[in-house]
Design an enzyme around this catalytic site. Structure first.
Site, PDB file in Angstrom:
ATOM      1  N   ASP A  14       8.462  -4.503 -57.340  1.00 24.69           N
ATOM      2  CA  ASP A  14       9.416  -5.076 -56.078  1.00 24.69           C
ATOM      3  C   ASP A  14      10.347  -5.720 -56.864  1.00 24.69           C
ATOM      4  O   ASP A  14       9.932  -5.912 -57.974  1.00 24.69           O
ATOM      5  CB  ASP A  14       8.763  -5.594 -55.057  1.00 24.69           C
ATOM      6  CG  ASP A  14       9.449  -6.257 -53.987  1.00 24.69           C
ATOM      7  OD1 ASP A  14      10.961  -5.849 -53.327  1.00 24.69           O
ATOM      8  OD2 ASP A  14       8.577  -5.709 -52.530  1.00 24.69           O
ATOM      9  N   GLU A  51      12.295 -10.548 -44.124  1.00 25.61           N
ATOM     10  CA  GLU A  51      11.339 -10.570 -45.096  1.00 25.61           C
ATOM     11  C   GLU A  51      10.863 -12.259 -44.693  1.00 25.61           C
ATOM     12  O   GLU A  51      10.899 -12.635 -43.731  1.00 25.61           O
ATOM     13  CB  GLU A  51      12.252 -10.574 -46.337  1.00 25.61           C
ATOM     14  CG  GLU A  51      12.052  -9.034 -47.019  1.00 25.61           C
ATOM     15  CD  GLU A  51      12.359  -8.892 -48.457  1.00 25.61           C
ATOM     16  OE1 GLU A  51      11.468  -9.403 -49.492  1.00 25.61           O
ATOM     17  OE2 GLU A  51      13.095  -7.656 -48.309  1.00 25.61           O
TER      18      GLU A  51
END
Length: 644
Positions: free
Chosen positions: A325, A531
């Site tokens: 990521d 997020e």
């Protein structure tokens, strides 16, 4: 001077031209050669510098044709909101991607780079692209029947993977329209706690629903040909894209839903709840897998060799490449980047093949080069990574068609795709209440009425109804982000021309009481987020939502539409509300809401998430021993379409 016989001269010329032809012919450039032959041939020609370059992914903001050529970079990405220009056209995107690609093609071996972008509900970074409902809504769509047993009550549950597959195909066309061949989707997290800020990216709390929805993978990549080897990545030409199953593994199970945190669960629990989507994605040929920021029982996933190499690569036989990521290896340490050489070592040894750096690429390249030359990281690990990356690039046809053209630009935001998104909105709506049992149902609403009220913070706000990951990483509130239809606009378009539609975002009680409305539609919910910014321990409807519900529903028959990425605290208001609809984050096509509200289509959606009573109950999921929801998993009232 001695003369060379003519026959000998001819023979020498023959060998010279044969040698020249042999020098020009490279097996890796020949699409007729078997895949493994091409990979082996190319790797035999590559230096360590060229191999490590393939393992690097940088953000477009630090990329250029010169950088790609000098550092032999293998991949570029657009992070959330990273665009060539505000409101950039498809042509502008293509020009940018091709410029970067030309830098790669000018290198000694001419290995093309792969450009990746987050396309999590349509091509969501791009202006005027079709924005589909987020996954939480798609998980509520229903088609096939399966019986679930919950607390001794049987609910008929089903889902619509065929719809999701069509959305994947449409998304692939829109992404390719901008010259991009790789998407960081689908998110196959199983969100077990709605307090998590990424819960809207998850199809369901139930792993079976998530597994079914992996049908988006062949939508994005294409259907596997008959007899195709399982585990090998597959992309069916330049109208499809490479997909990425994420975030491996357990990202949806963290304690209290805290993003990037720790998932405390047994190995059996991890495999039975969180792993199923990866198994089915790999069978369907998914090209890449992205590692999760989160930890499993205290061990960072980016450093988990047992689960990445041992299970994903060796047990599941995944043959695509594993990608980190964003700054994922940096976050192996706390604070991030505290010991970067350690992060490089454990991340690469764990089995990550491509590192989303995304900025400090020279530091990463230098660090990894040193560790390989010092035999800290074995050359076999580098070769495994590069072999996998090249496999995906060959399968995609990047070596044959590295540069994009303008042949698909008309696909971006096409009417066909907008109609598909509108269909998805209709099918994702879940009707939670429709009048009291003794009363006549409020929905569907009559199109003909003297005067109706539309109220709420989300009624005329395209950004709010699209949510996070829309144009910018965190999304944007308001109506200036992209093109689409707000719910208010859809209502005005749907009702009878003689029906007066009054819009007041936050009316007071006396105004509503005195205005003699036939009925009211209240649209409230969450602001956009993504997020960690979406982590929320109280899950209340933000102000002034509650007072709008109280003022309007206390004075007139009302339907409340909740725009949110997850269930919210609604129990205190349910008795005041006549009809209640969960609309999730529907995207740009708000007309789909009005289609069902006014009876052109019936309500069919079913909850893919348990709707809790209070946050103190969380986490609470279907099948739990103490299961006492406000609305259970699989719940959803239905209506029949109104005859014209």
């Amino acid at each position: 001077m001695a003369r060379i016989p003519i026959a000998l001269l001819g023979l020498l010329l023959f060998y010279f031209w044969a040698a020249m032809a042999e020098a020009k012919y490279m097996k890796y450039k020949d699409p007729k050669q078997p895949l493994n032959t091409r990979i082996k041939d190319l790797m035999s020609r590559m230096t360590l510098e060229e191999k490590i370059g393939q393992m690097v992914q940088i953000d477009r903001t630090v990329a250029s044709a010169e950088v790609m050529k000098k550092y032999l970079i293998g991949s570029i990405l657009s992070g959330g909101g990273s665009v060539p220009a505000k409101q950039a056209s498809a042509e502008t995107w293509i020009e940018m991607v091709n410029d970067f690609q030309k830098g790669c093609l000018s290198t000694r071996l001419g290995i093309p780079m792969i450009y990746g972008i987050d396309a999590v509900h349509g091509h969501n970074n791009v202006y005027k692209a079709t924005i589909f409902p987020h996954n939480v809504g798609l998980g509520a769509t229903r088609q096939d029947i399966e019986a679930y047993l919950t607390n001794n009550s049987a609910f008929e549950i089903s889902w619509d993977p065929e719809l999701v597959k069509r959305i994947g195909a449409a998304t692939a066309l829109e992404v390719r329209a901008t010259g991009i061949p790789y998407v960081f989707a689908p998110c196959i997290a199983v969100c077990r706690d709605p307090r998590w800020g990424r819960c809207f990216e998850s199809y369901s709390e139930d792993p079976k629903v998530v597994q079914a929805m992996t049908e988006i993978v062949p939508g994005l990549q294409g259907d596997l040909p008959p007899g195709y080897q399982k585990g090998i990545p597959y992309v069916a030409g330049n109208k499809k894209v490479a997909a990425c199953a994420k975030h491996y593994v357990g990202d949806g199970g963290t304690t209290e839903g805290i993003n990037e945190n720790n998932t405390v669960i047994s190995r059996h629990g991890l495999l039975s709840i969180h792993m199923g989507g990866y198994y089915t994605s790999i069978i369907k040929g998914v090209s890449t897998v992205m590692i999760s920021y989160s930890s499993w029982n205290g061990k960072k996933m980016h450093a988990n060799q047992e689960l990445i190499t041992g299970f994903l690569k060796n047990t599941l036989r995944f043959r695509g490449f594993v990608i980190s990521d964003w700054q994922g290896i940096d976050r192996i340490t706390s604070p991030p980047h505290a010991n970067y050489s350690y992060s490089i070592e454990v991340g690469i040894k764990a089995g990550i093949d491509m590192i989303m750096v995304p900025y400090n690429y020279t530091e990463f390249i230098d660090g990894l080069t040193y560790q390989v030359k010092s035999k800290i990281i074995p050359m076999s690990r580098i070769d495994d990574a590069v072999r996998r990356i090249l496999r995906v690039k060959f399968v995609m046809g990047l070596f044959e068609s590295p540069l994009a053209d303008h042949s698909l630009v008309h696909e971006l935001g096409s009417q066909v795709h907008r109609e598909l998104a509108r269909e998805a909105v209709r099918k994702s709506l879940v009707l939670l209440k429709n009048g009291e049992p003794a009363d006549k149902p409020l929905l569907p609403l009559p199109k003909k009425a003297p005067k109706i009220l539309v109220a709420g913070t989300h009624a005329d706000n395209l950004g709010n109804q699209c949510g996070g990951w829309t144009i910018e990483w965190q999304g944007l509130s308001g109506n200036n982000l992209t093109s689409g239809t707000t719910i208010l606009s859809a209502i005005k378009k749907t009702v009878d021309p003689k029906t007066k539609v009054v819009y007041k975002e936050n009316p007071d009680l006396s105004y509503v009481k005195s205005s003699k409305f036939s009925y009211a539609i209240v649209v409230v919910g969450e602001p956009p987020y993504a997020e960690t910014f979406g982590d929320n321990l109280n899950l209340t409807i933000p102000d002034p939502g509650p007072s709008i519900i109280t003022n309007v529903c206390g004075a007139v028959k009302c339907v409340v539409i909740v725009i949110s990425g997850r269930p919210l605290v609604i129990q205190p208001y349910v008795d005041q509300i006549d009809a209640l609809v969960a609309a999730w984050l529907p995207g740009t096509e708000g007309q789909g809401v009005a289609d069902v509200l006014f009876g052109d289509y019936g309500f069919t959606g079913k909850l893919s998430r348990t709707w809790f009573r209070t946050v103190e109950q969380l986490p609470m999921n279907v099948g739990d021993r103490h299961y006492d929801p406000l609305f259970p998993f699989g719940f959803g009232l239905t209506t029949e379409p109104t005859k014209a």
